[in-house]
Design a protein around this motif. Structure first.
Motif, PDB file in Angstrom:
ATOM      1  N   PRO A 130       0.821  -1.223   0.000  1.00 31.69           N
ATOM      2  CA  PRO A 130       0.000   0.000   0.000  1.00 31.69           C
ATOM      3  C   PRO A 130       0.852   1.269   0.000  1.00 31.69           C
ATOM      4  O   PRO A 130       0.367   2.338  -0.358  1.00 31.69           O
ATOM      5  N   GLN A 131       2.113   1.157   0.405  1.00 29.98           N
ATOM      6  CA  GLN A 131       2.995   2.332   0.443  1.00 29.98           C
ATOM      7  C   GLN A 131       4.028   2.339  -0.687  1.00 29.98           C
ATOM      8  O   GLN A 131       4.990   3.093  -0.634  1.00 29.98           O
ATOM      9  N   VAL A 157      12.091   7.444 -17.717  1.00 27.25           N
ATOM     10  CA  VAL A 157      12.641   6.844 -16.497  1.00 27.25           C
ATOM     11  C   VAL A 157      11.472   6.295 -15.674  1.00 27.25           C
ATOM     12  O   VAL A 157      10.439   6.946 -15.509  1.00 27.25           O
ATOM     13  N   THR A 158      11.626   5.056 -15.206  1.00 24.44           N
ATOM     14  CA  THR A 158      10.628   4.399 -14.378  1.00 24.44           C
ATOM     15  C   THR A 158      11.227   4.157 -12.998  1.00 24.44           C
ATOM     16  O   THR A 158      12.364   3.692 -12.881  1.00 24.44           O
ATOM     17  N   TYR A 159      10.459   4.473 -11.960  1.00 29.49           N
ATOM     18  CA  TYR A 159      10.994   4.348 -10.603  1.00 29.49           C
ATOM     19  C   TYR A 159       9.882   3.990  -9.621  1.00 29.49           C
ATOM     20  O   TYR A 159       8.690   4.133  -9.917  1.00 29.49           O
ATOM     21  N   ARG A 160      10.288   3.514  -8.457  1.00 30.31           N
ATOM     22  CA  ARG A 160       9.335   3.124  -7.411  1.00 30.31           C
ATOM     23  C   ARG A 160       9.420   4.098  -6.245  1.00 30.31           C
ATOM     24  O   ARG A 160      10.508   4.418  -5.765  1.00 30.31           O
ATOM     25  N   VAL A 161       8.263   4.562  -5.809  1.00 31.95           N
ATOM     26  CA  VAL A 161       8.181   5.438  -4.647  1.00 31.95           C
ATOM     27  C   VAL A 161       7.639   4.622  -3.480  1.00 31.95           C
ATOM     28  O   VAL A 161       6.561   4.030  -3.566  1.00 31.95           O
ATOM     29  N   SER A 162       8.407   4.575  -2.383  1.00 32.28           N
ATOM     30  CA  SER A 162       8.016   3.790  -1.202  1.00 32.28           C
ATOM     31  C   SER A 162       7.972   4.684   0.031  1.00 32.28           C
ATOM     32  O   SER A 162       8.672   5.693   0.105  1.00 32.28           O
ATOM     33  N   GLY A 163       7.150   4.280   0.978  1.00 31.56           N
ATOM     34  CA  GLY A 163       7.069   5.026   2.234  1.00 31.56           C
ATOM     35  C   GLY A 163       5.753   5.754   2.391  1.00 31.56           C
ATOM     36  O   GLY A 163       4.861   5.668   1.544  1.00 31.56           O
ATOM     37  N   THR A 164       5.640   6.499   3.477  1.00 32.43           N
ATOM     38  CA  THR A 164       4.432   7.265   3.774  1.00 32.43           C
ATOM     39  C   THR A 164       4.659   8.728   3.438  1.00 32.43           C
ATOM     40  O   THR A 164       5.811   9.182   3.364  1.00 32.43           O
ATOM     41  N   PRO A 165       3.598   9.499   3.184  1.00 35.37           N
ATOM     42  CA  PRO A 165       3.753  10.928   2.867  1.00 35.37           C
ATOM     43  C   PRO A 165       4.661  11.633   3.865  1.00 35.37           C
ATOM     44  O   PRO A 165       4.521  11.470   5.078  1.00 35.37           O
ATOM     45  N   GLY A 166       5.612  12.375   3.333  1.00 36.34           N
ATOM     46  CA  GLY A 166       6.579  13.077   4.166  1.00 36.34           C
ATOM     47  C   GLY A 166       7.815  12.251   4.452  1.00 36.34           C
ATOM     48  O   GLY A 166       8.817  12.771   4.949  1.00 36.34           O
ATOM     49  N   ASN A 167       7.760  10.968   4.130  1.00 37.50           N
ATOM     50  CA  ASN A 167       8.910  10.089   4.359  1.00 37.50           C
ATOM     51  C   ASN A 167       9.029   9.087   3.207  1.00 37.50           C
ATOM     52  O   ASN A 167       9.174   7.883   3.412  1.00 37.50           O
ATOM     53  N   GLN A 168       8.952   9.603   1.986  1.00 36.88           N
ATOM     54  CA  GLN A 168       9.011   8.751   0.807  1.00 36.88           C
ATOM     55  C   GLN A 168      10.385   8.811   0.152  1.00 36.88           C
ATOM     56  O   GLN A 168      11.073   9.832   0.209  1.00 36.88           O
ATOM     57  N   GLN A 203      14.985  11.619  -3.426  1.00 36.74           N
ATOM     58  CA  GLN A 203      13.714  12.285  -3.688  1.00 36.74           C
ATOM     59  C   GLN A 203      13.476  12.489  -5.180  1.00 36.74           C
ATOM     60  O   GLN A 203      12.385  12.857  -5.592  1.00 36.74           O
ATOM     61  N   TYR A 204      14.512  12.259  -5.988  1.00 32.83           N
ATOM     62  CA  TYR A 204      14.407  12.458  -7.433  1.00 32.83           C
ATOM     63  C   TYR A 204      15.080  11.317  -8.181  1.00 32.83           C
ATOM     64  O   TYR A 204      16.116  10.805  -7.752  1.00 32.83           O
ATOM     65  N   ALA A 205      14.479  10.932  -9.298  1.00 34.91           N
ATOM     66  CA  ALA A 205      15.070   9.926 -10.185  1.00 34.91           C
ATOM     67  C   ALA A 205      15.535  10.635 -11.451  1.00 34.91           C
ATOM     68  O   ALA A 205      14.857  11.539 -11.941  1.00 34.91           O
TER      69      ALA A 205
END
Length: 246
Positions: A130-131, A157-168, A203-205
């Protein structure tokens, strides 16, 4: 923010960089592929008349639309089109336009190089938790002569964002560049892509591609290289395209 571009002369390299990460130290991410290079076939071609160009187009895969558009031009515009293709100074200006971050109009609008940010893509099918969500951002550059798209380049560019808002944080999955089309028989385009990477704070890909435009002839002259760096953020947005002519 993005625009299309013409791949006429010179070497192009697309460079899209996130403003916040410009001064940040980068951390390499293991890519899915090694640094690769792909080339359009090099061959000596002479296009001295509209009929020469029509004959050449008929031998190119996927050139039906370009052939139809060129055939609809008036005789005077067809002649002008061929003169632009064979003019070295014109080709150099086109390469320089590909290295601009803004759309460029040349020769009274006869030639336009534009850049366009493609709609962001969210791949929910490969959602891990879910995160965690995968995103793909891409940018294309096109070059048109008299309204006809002669060349088109794309970086992705394809990337995965993990974590909760403010800590991704971001993990790069893949990236690369490609020549979508090149119907300039005088110029060949070489794509050289770097390994995708993230900023130090993840924070950036980023994806960096170099598009080199070479003269198709005995001497194999290179007109220029354009470097494009594409960047995406934790919200799945393309942050900014930065390009320059090398």
């Amino acid at each position: 923010m993005k625009k299309t571009a013409i791949i006429l002369t010179g070497v192009l390299a697309l460079m899209a960089v996130a403003p916040m990460a410009a001064s940040a130290q980068t951390t390499s991410i293991e890519p899915t592929t090694e640094q690769t290079t792909s080339k359009t076939q090099q061959q000596q071609v002479e296009i001295n008349s509209p009929s020469d160009y029509i004959k050449w187009l008929k031998g190119q895969d996927g050139a039906e639309e370009t052939l139809e558009q060129f055939s609809k031009l008036s005789e005077s515009d067809q002649d002008k089109f061929i003169k632009y293709l064979n003019d070295v100074d014109v080709q150099k200006q086109v390469v320089k336009a590909f290295g601009s971050e803004k759309d460029v109009s040349l020769f009274g609008g006869d030639i336009v190089v534009s850049h366009k940010e493609d709609a962001p893509s969210k791949d929910t099918s490969s959602k891990v938790t879910p995160q965690a969500m995968n995103y793909t951002v891409s940018d294309s550059s096109k070059g048109t002569f008299l309204g006809i798209t002669v060349s088109e380049l794309r970086s992705t560019v394809t990337y995965r964002v993990s974590g909760t808002p403010g800590n991704q944080q971001i993990e790069v999955l893949s990236g690369g560049g490609m020549v979508v089309r090149n119907y300039n028989p005088i110029i060949g385009i070489t794509v050289n892509q770097e390994r995708p990477y993230t900023s130090a704070d993840r924070q950036y890909a980023y994806q960096v591609n170099y598009f080199a435009h070479d003269f198709k002839g005995t001497w194999g002259l290179t007109y220029g290289t354009v470097k494009h760096t594409l960047s995406g953020d934790t919200q799945g947005r393309e942050v900014r395209l930065i390009s320059e002519t090398l």
